[in-house]
Design a protein around this motif. Structure first.
Motif, mmCIF file in Angstrom:
data_model
loop_
_atom_site.group_PDB
_atom_site.id
_atom_site.type_symbol
_atom_site.label_atom_id
_atom_site.label_comp_id
_atom_site.label_asym_id
_atom_site.label_seq_id
_atom_site.Cartn_x
_atom_site.Cartn_y
_atom_site.Cartn_z
ATOM 1 N N MET A 197 136.479 98.199 124.878
ATOM 2 C CA MET A 197 136.717 99.157 123.786
ATOM 3 C C MET A 197 137.537 98.484 122.688
ATOM 4 O O MET A 197 138.540 97.832 122.958
ATOM 5 N N LYS A 198 137.074 98.672 121.466
ATOM 6 C CA LYS A 198 137.785 98.087 120.318
ATOM 7 C C LYS A 198 138.912 99.020 119.870
ATOM 8 O O LYS A 198 138.742 100.242 119.872
ATOM 9 N N THR A 199 140.047 98.439 119.466
ATOM 10 C CA THR A 199 141.156 99.265 118.981
ATOM 11 C C THR A 199 141.389 98.987 117.495
ATOM 12 O O THR A 199 141.530 97.838 117.082
ATOM 13 N N ILE A 200 141.411 100.054 116.716
ATOM 14 C CA ILE A 200 141.631 99.940 115.266
ATOM 15 C C ILE A 200 142.900 100.695 114.902
ATOM 16 O O ILE A 200 143.055 101.876 115.231
ATOM 17 N N LEU A 201 143.807 99.989 114.238
ATOM 18 C CA LEU A 201 145.039 100.620 113.726
ATOM 19 C C LEU A 201 144.821 100.921 112.248
ATOM 20 O O LEU A 201 144.458 100.033 111.480
ATOM 21 N N TRP A 202 145.038 102.154 111.883
ATOM 22 C CA TRP A 202 144.843 102.589 110.490
ATOM 23 C C TRP A 202 146.196 103.003 109.917
ATOM 24 O O TRP A 202 146.910 103.817 110.523
ATOM 25 N N ALA A 203 146.569 102.439 108.763
ATOM 26 C CA ALA A 203 147.869 102.802 108.179
ATOM 27 C C ALA A 203 147.808 102.740 106.658
ATOM 28 O O ALA A 203 147.058 101.944 106.081
ATOM 29 N N THR A 204 148.623 103.561 106.036
ATOM 30 C CA THR A 204 148.812 103.477 104.594
ATOM 31 C C THR A 204 150.071 102.670 104.323
ATOM 32 O O THR A 204 151.119 102.909 104.935
ATOM 33 N N LEU A 205 149.944 101.695 103.433
ATOM 34 C CA LEU A 205 151.100 100.916 102.978
ATOM 35 C C LEU A 205 151.387 101.297 101.534
ATOM 36 O O LEU A 205 150.496 101.740 100.804
ATOM 37 N N ASP A 244 142.995 95.287 117.864
ATOM 38 C CA ASP A 244 141.954 94.311 117.514
ATOM 39 C C ASP A 244 141.755 94.207 116.005
ATOM 40 O O ASP A 244 141.424 93.152 115.489
ATOM 41 N N GLU A 245 141.907 95.337 115.334
ATOM 42 C CA GLU A 245 141.627 95.356 113.892
ATOM 43 C C GLU A 245 142.614 96.292 113.207
ATOM 44 O O GLU A 245 143.011 97.295 113.792
ATOM 45 N N GLN A 273 148.275 84.690 112.504
ATOM 46 C CA GLN A 273 147.245 84.635 111.467
ATOM 47 C C GLN A 273 146.230 85.745 111.730
ATOM 48 O O GLN A 273 145.912 86.031 112.883
ATOM 49 N N VAL A 274 145.746 86.351 110.660
ATOM 50 C CA VAL A 274 144.693 87.352 110.808
ATOM 51 C C VAL A 274 143.540 86.985 109.877
ATOM 52 O O VAL A 274 143.711 86.189 108.945
ATOM 53 N N GLU A 275 142.396 87.566 110.142
ATOM 54 C CA GLU A 275 141.215 87.242 109.339
ATOM 55 C C GLU A 275 140.852 88.428 108.456
ATOM 56 O O GLU A 275 140.644 89.544 108.973
ATOM 57 N N LEU A 276 140.786 88.171 107.136
ATOM 58 C CA LEU A 276 140.387 89.243 106.224
ATOM 59 C C LEU A 276 138.904 89.534 106.405
ATOM 60 O O LEU A 276 138.058 88.645 106.255
ATOM 61 N N LEU A 277 138.595 90.791 106.748
ATOM 62 C CA LEU A 277 137.195 91.178 106.964
ATOM 63 C C LEU A 277 136.602 91.861 105.750
ATOM 64 O O LEU A 277 135.410 91.745 105.483
ATOM 65 N N ASP A 278 137.450 92.591 105.013
ATOM 66 C CA ASP A 278 136.912 93.355 103.883
ATOM 67 C C ASP A 278 138.061 93.782 102.981
ATOM 68 O O ASP A 278 139.209 93.877 103.420
ATOM 69 N N CYS A 279 137.727 94.028 101.728
ATOM 70 C CA CYS A 279 138.707 94.460 100.731
ATOM 71 C C CYS A 279 137.954 95.293 99.704
ATOM 72 O O CYS A 279 136.996 94.787 99.111
ATOM 73 N N GLY A 326 143.262 104.659 92.888
ATOM 74 C CA GLY A 326 144.238 103.568 92.914
ATOM 75 C C GLY A 326 144.521 103.030 94.298
ATOM 76 O O GLY A 326 145.391 102.168 94.470
ATOM 77 N N VAL A 327 143.799 103.510 95.320
ATOM 78 C CA VAL A 327 144.002 103.043 96.698
ATOM 79 C C VAL A 327 143.083 101.847 96.969
ATOM 80 O O VAL A 327 141.891 101.898 96.654
ATOM 81 N N VAL A 328 143.635 100.779 97.543
ATOM 82 C CA VAL A 328 142.835 99.597 97.906
ATOM 83 C C VAL A 328 142.863 99.441 99.412
ATOM 84 O O VAL A 328 143.930 99.506 100.035
ATOM 85 N N GLN A 329 141.682 99.247 99.996
ATOM 86 C CA GLN A 329 141.617 99.094 101.448
ATOM 87 C C GLN A 329 141.440 97.624 101.857
ATOM 88 O O GLN A 329 140.554 96.934 101.364
ATOM 89 N N LEU A 330 142.305 97.192 102.764
ATOM 90 C CA LEU A 330 142.231 95.849 103.340
ATOM 91 C C LEU A 330 141.933 96.005 104.829
ATOM 92 O O LEU A 330 142.536 96.854 105.495
ATOM 93 N N ARG A 331 141.020 95.184 105.327
ATOM 94 C CA ARG A 331 140.675 95.261 106.754
ATOM 95 C C ARG A 331 140.808 93.870 107.351
ATOM 96 O O ARG A 331 140.277 92.901 106.797
ATOM 97 N N TYR A 332 141.544 93.741 108.436
ATOM 98 C CA TYR A 332 141.790 92.440 109.061
ATOM 99 C C TYR A 332 141.450 92.486 110.555
ATOM 100 O O TYR A 332 141.730 93.487 111.223
ATOM 101 N N ALA A 333 140.920 91.376 111.058
ATOM 102 C CA ALA A 333 140.785 91.193 112.511
ATOM 103 C C ALA A 333 142.069 90.535 113.008
ATOM 104 O O ALA A 333 142.566 89.588 112.391
ATOM 105 N N ILE A 334 142.606 91.036 114.120
ATOM 106 C CA ILE A 334 143.880 90.490 114.625
ATOM 107 C C ILE A 334 143.688 89.564 115.818
ATOM 108 O O ILE A 334 144.130 88.435 115.810
ATOM 109 N N ASN A 335 143.030 90.060 116.853
ATOM 110 C CA ASN A 335 142.965 89.250 118.078
ATOM 111 C C ASN A 335 141.863 88.214 117.960
ATOM 112 O O ASN A 335 140.755 88.401 118.436
ATOM 113 N N LEU A 336 142.176 87.118 117.293
ATOM 114 C CA LEU A 336 141.166 86.077 117.016
ATOM 115 C C LEU A 336 140.971 85.209 118.250
ATOM 116 O O LEU A 336 141.874 85.017 119.022
#
Ligand SMILES: NC(=O)c1ccc[n+]([C@@H]2O[C@H](COP(=O)([O-])OP(=O)(O)OC[C@H]3O[C@@H](n4cnc5c(N)ncnc54)[C@H](OP(=O)(O)O)[C@@H]3O)[C@@H](O)[C@H]2O)c1
Length: 170
Positions: A1-9, A120-121, A148-154, A160-170
């Motif tokens: 199962m994949k785990t995704i953490l979603w947060a507003t910065l 994971d993401e 280090q994390v990998e940028l997957l999408d931006c 005015g909200v920008v979404q960044l998505r990163y993979a963590i467990n490389l």
């Protein structure tokens, strides 16, 4: 199962806090609802759940979702499952056959998952607001570490909200 953490910065890198005078952007809320619906669940800390419940909470668009509240002390809460740790939350969703676990906050819960290497993401929605002293997300509360994390999408979400998505467990 994949785990995704979603947060507003915030635009100055804090873990965004919200309240009646500084409500979340509707674009960020819509994004949260879309991801939670796609996962079929969300995991939330007891304090954040109580503030959601005060705003109409687990019903409405979330009525069909598995909502997992993490608490060491809360008794049973109707309509949701209460578990005592991040691992128990993941075990519960895995046993129910979910492909993705969606971790929605707040700060203690997000930091518990990050600190235990259970993410994971990450999806960060950067909101157009600056804060003073506030909260932050860390992979270790006690010492300096980096990963280090990998940028997957931006992409911009509007408002005015920008979404960044990163993979963590490389
Ligand atoms: N930026 C964002 O995306 C975002 C999202 C949501 C919330 N927020 C903000 O975050 C803040 C709320 O976060 P918070 O840290 O105060 O509360 P929280 O993470 O929502 O909930 C904290 C509670 O969760 C339980 N808990 C935490 N870690 C645990 C662990 N390892 N094992 C078992 N239970 C655990 C405890 O419940 P018990 O006390 O019942 O044992 C603890 O009191 C607010 O300012 C809100 O605006 C921001």
């Amino acid at each position: 199962m994949k785990t995704i953490l979603w947060a507003t910065l915030t635009a100055n890198g804090n873990y965004a806090q919200s309240g009646p005078e500084n409500p979340p952007k509707k674009e960020a809320l819509a994004d949260f609802a879309a991801h939670a619906k796609a996962a079929g669940n969300f995991i939330v800390g007891r304090r954040t759940f109580e503030s959601m419940a005060g705003n109409g909470g687990g019903g409405g668009p979330f009525a069909d979702l598995d909502i997992v509240v993490i608490s060491k002390s809360a008794p049973e809460i109707p309509g949701v499952i209460v578990v005592g740790s991040p691992e128990e939350a993941l075990n519960y969703l895995q046993q129910k056959g979910h492909q993705t676990a969606f971790i929605s906050g707040g700060a203690d819960i997000h930091n518990a998952f990050l600190g235990q290497g259970l993410v994971d993401e990450v999806i960060f929605n950067v909101a157009p607001v600056l804060e003073g002293k506030g909260l932050n997300l860390v992979i270790d509360k006690d010492q300096y570490r980096y990963k280090q994390v990998e940028l997957l999408d931006c992409k911009p979400l509007g408002g005015g909200v920008v979404q960044l998505r990163y993979a963590i467990n490389l």
